[in-house]
Design an enzyme around this catalytic site. Structure first.
Site, mmCIF file in Angstrom:
data_model
loop_
_atom_site.group_PDB
_atom_site.id
_atom_site.type_symbol
_atom_site.label_atom_id
_atom_site.label_comp_id
_atom_site.label_asym_id
_atom_site.label_seq_id
_atom_site.Cartn_x
_atom_site.Cartn_y
_atom_site.Cartn_z
ATOM 1 N N LYS A 118 0.788 -1.241 0.003
ATOM 2 C CA LYS A 118 0.024 0.025 0.101
ATOM 3 C C LYS A 118 0.952 1.421 0.051
ATOM 4 O O LYS A 118 0.480 2.495 -0.519
ATOM 5 C CB LYS A 118 -1.222 -0.035 1.148
ATOM 6 C CG LYS A 118 -2.106 -1.228 1.058
ATOM 7 C CD LYS A 118 -3.088 -0.938 2.422
ATOM 8 C CE LYS A 118 -4.032 -1.906 2.081
ATOM 9 N NZ LYS A 118 -3.884 -3.405 1.889
ATOM 10 N N GLU A 138 -3.410 6.859 7.784
ATOM 11 C CA GLU A 138 -4.086 7.539 7.105
ATOM 12 C C GLU A 138 -5.281 8.413 7.813
ATOM 13 O O GLU A 138 -5.575 8.137 9.015
ATOM 14 C CB GLU A 138 -4.920 6.648 6.349
ATOM 15 C CG GLU A 138 -4.288 6.169 4.845
ATOM 16 C CD GLU A 138 -5.217 5.466 4.133
ATOM 17 O OE1 GLU A 138 -6.447 5.033 4.174
ATOM 18 O OE2 GLU A 138 -4.738 4.778 2.904
ATOM 19 N N HIS A 156 -15.439 -4.370 7.585
ATOM 20 C CA HIS A 156 -14.506 -4.186 6.273
ATOM 21 C C HIS A 156 -14.713 -5.203 5.081
ATOM 22 O O HIS A 156 -14.108 -5.132 4.162
ATOM 23 C CB HIS A 156 -13.199 -4.082 6.667
ATOM 24 C CG HIS A 156 -12.697 -3.223 7.694
ATOM 25 N ND1 HIS A 156 -12.879 -1.825 7.472
ATOM 26 C CD2 HIS A 156 -12.438 -3.307 8.834
ATOM 27 C CE1 HIS A 156 -12.322 -1.036 8.476
ATOM 28 N NE2 HIS A 156 -12.070 -2.187 9.324
ATOM 29 N N ARG A 195 -7.029 -7.850 -10.039
ATOM 30 C CA ARG A 195 -7.785 -9.229 -10.456
ATOM 31 C C ARG A 195 -9.261 -8.883 -10.718
ATOM 32 O O ARG A 195 -9.624 -7.592 -10.472
ATOM 33 C CB ARG A 195 -7.657 -10.185 -9.221
ATOM 34 C CG ARG A 195 -8.254 -9.459 -7.848
ATOM 35 C CD ARG A 195 -8.301 -10.462 -7.115
ATOM 36 N NE ARG A 195 -8.406 -9.891 -5.320
ATOM 37 C CZ ARG A 195 -9.510 -9.337 -5.062
ATOM 38 N NH1 ARG A 195 -10.432 -9.626 -5.712
ATOM 39 N NH2 ARG A 195 -9.719 -8.850 -3.781
#
Length: 629
Positions: A116, A200, A235, A297
């Protein structure tokens, strides 16, 4: 175009890929574990190869076994599906090194987007907006906390190599940061072998917006519009839709252009998804949507994109992998109507959403919509794999119509005895906030009390099941040679016009329309259980004949005491040779959360007791025999 494809996956994923391959005349090859020997994807394929034991790491995640299966069957291409090895760059390289066609993202792109922090740095260079945060090399707790303090709380700690919601913690205050950091790092190390994190800014009203992109080996990258996947639980996505509610043309142009730039930055080829986080406090705005990550993907939720565009994304994957260009130019890709997808899981929402495993004795899906599944009636939900058993996909002219259509479909789901989240999905889809499009990733948590309310079934809805059970009991008794007597007959009294039920173990009594032409059965077959399905919820309904309640026994005329329903023996107070009087308890059966005492039908002697405490018995099992004296 290659003539054969091996799908390195299982379940609905493999079945989905096979469907397109068969339409295109491509030979299909499945791989399977020992647990999946009779799975639907195995029976659907033209050829199937056993690759190992049930645990995924010993079968589906074993790249060498998958490649060996491809070689043994003469496969020309490998499609990894989504999950398992689909984003494994080493596996992709091994496939190509073996001279096979890899139907997936380029290994370099997988690596570039796999971490990330590196992916975000790359996006900054490409001019793609990213969420404010820290992605530095200094991973000391002191530096990480200082960065979080500077960003301002709440913040999100995310594992650099994370995915699927693992290695992620929200922190609302400075004093909670270090404990959350330590927990996140432990989970990241355990799940991914990498404890590095990034920080973040946490968006208070987050919307999960993602854009479907597609690239070819000729340098073309197009988008197929956006999806909204904001309805999540821990999530994990629950309901997805396309397009995103509240998305205006200007904002759509900004986010899709950013997605195309992101894909071009890594020379992307094939199907991919650029995921964005949006601040929805004031609706969707171009200046409040930031890059989050890229999935290199095909995605689970790709059917909603197919529904609004009319495109078969798996066909596109085949064609692009074979060297062909993307089939449509950007201007020629349509967007029509509204599509929604619900993920049907084998899980129990009333018990913390714990997975529910076992045989699917009854598995009936609604008609009139697309169902992607890898199971069928008589199959089994295994403890070894993801508990998602089907995807229900609808398409309509408007969002309101799509939501209503999907709610009706989820309410028509019939699965037994495995538990599902179908009723929970109905409540989500019919919730006023969802209907209005007022959804963010915290929706389920905020509305949990309503969404997880205990489902009930009304007496009127129970009557058909009670009558069905009564008739079933009569047929069982006839098959077993039992005697038939007049319905509800009582000496010097009116016949009983009521039925006693147990619904999920709780007693219910309701009037039923008896007639003198009807008959009922001898005591040993007077109880039976069937599922009742209402609004996606499944209830275990047991009907007890009035005479069984009155006499408190379940015995045949020959003195045999039989189990009125499946259960566990919790007491056996008599032994062979004991003298007993009428009504004396012989055996106690626990079933449907209640104890049922089976008593002597007359004065006599116990000839035999065939069970002991702790035994599990089936309905109709002879537990003891009493002979008259």
């Amino acid at each position: 175009m290659f003539k054969s494809v091996l799908v390195a996956n299982r379940g609905e994923i493999a079945c989905r890929v096979f469907r397109t391959a068969k339409r295109m005349g491509i030979r299909t090859i499945a791989v399977y574990s020992e647990a999946d020997a009779h799975a639907l994807h195995v029976r659907t394929a033209d050829e199937a190869v056993l690759i190992g034991p049930a645990p995924a790491r010993e079968s589906y995640l074993d790249a060498a076994k998958v490649l060996a299966a491809a070689k043994a069957t003469g496969a020309e291409a490998i499609h990894p599906g989504y999950g398992f090895l689909s984003e494994n760059a080493d596996f992709a390289e091994a496939v190509m090194a073996a001279g096979l066609v890899w139907i997936g993202a380029p290994p370099a792109a997988i690596r570039a987007m796999g971490l990330k922090d590196a992916a975000k740095a790359l996006m900054v260079e490409a001019g793609v907006p990213v969420t404010p945060g820290y992605m530095g090399e200094d991973q000391t707790p002191q530096r990480l906390k200082a960065e979080a303090d500077a960003i301002g709380y709440p913040v999100l700690i995310k594992a650099v190599a994370g995915g699927g919601g693992k290695g992620m913690r929200r922190v609302d205050a400075a004093e909670a940061f270090l404990d959350a950091l330590a927990s996140c790092q432990r989970e990241a190390a355990s799940s991914f072998g990498d404890d590095r994190v990034l920080i973040e800014k946490y968006i208070l009203s987050p919307r999960h917006i993602e854009v479907q992109v597609f690239g070819d080996s000729h340098g073309t990258v197009v988008h197929l519009y956006e999806r909204d996947c904001s309805l999540q639980r821990r999530h994990q996505k629950v309901i997805e839709e396309a397009p995103a509610p509240g998305m205006d043309a200007a904002t759509r142009a900004a986010v899709t252009d950013a997605a195309v730039r992101a894909a071009k930055a890594v020379d992307y080829v094939g199907a991919g998804t650029i995921e964005f986080i949006a601040d929805g406090t004031e609706g969707l705005r171009a200046d409040r949507i930031w890059f989050m990550e890229m999935n290199t993907r095909l995605q689970v939720e790709h059917p909603v994109t197919e529904a609004i565009t009319g495109v078969d994304l798996v066909e596109w994957q085949f064609r692009v992998a074979a060297g062909q260009p993307v089939p449509l130019a950007q201007a020629d890709i349509p967007m029509k109507g509204w599509a929604m997808e619900a993920r049907l899981y084998a899980e129990d929402p009333s018990n913390g959403f714990l997975p529910s495993i076992g045989k699917l004795d009854h598995f009936v899906m609604p008609d009139g919509l697309r169902i992607d599944t890898g199971v069928q009636q008589g199959g089994e939900v295994s403890q070894f794999y993801d508990p998602m058993i089907a995807k229900l996909i609808v398409h309509a002219d408007t969002r309101e119509a799509a939501a209503a259509k999907l709610a009706k479909a989820c309410g028509s789901v019939q699965v037994w005895p495995v538990k599902t989240n179908a009723g929970f999905l109905v409540r989500c889809l019919e919730h006023p906030r969802f209907v209005e499009g007022d959804v963010d990733t915290g929706f389920i948590g905020a509305e949990e009390e309503k969404l997880l309310a205990v489902a009930t079934i009304a007496d009127d809805a129970l009557k058909p099941f009670a009558l069905s059970l009564r008739n079933r009991a009569a047929l069982m008794t006839q098959a077993l040679g039992g005697d038939l007597v007049a319905r509800g007959f009582r000496l010097n009294a009116e016949p009983r016009n009521e039925g006693r039920l147990y619904v999920d173990g709780e007693a219910r009594t309701l009037p039923l329309p008896w007639s003198w032409e009807e008959q009922f059965v001898d005591f040993f077959a007077l109880e039976s259980t069937i599922p009742a399905f209402v609004d996606g919820n499944a209830f275990a309904v047991t009907y007890v004949m009035p005479s069984a309640t009155a006499f408190g026994t379940a015995s045949a005329s020959d003195g045999s005491l039989r189990a009125p329903m499946p259960g566990k023996i919790v007491a056996a107070s008599a032994q062979a040779g004991d003298a007993v009087t009428k009504g004396q308890p012989i055996v106690v059966l626990e079933a449907m959360k209640m104890e049922h005492a089976l008593t002597a039908p007359f004065d006599g002697t116990v000839e035999s007791v065939s069970v002991t405490v702790g035994d599990q018995v089936g309905e109709g099992t002879v537990l003891a025999v009493v002979v008259a004296t």
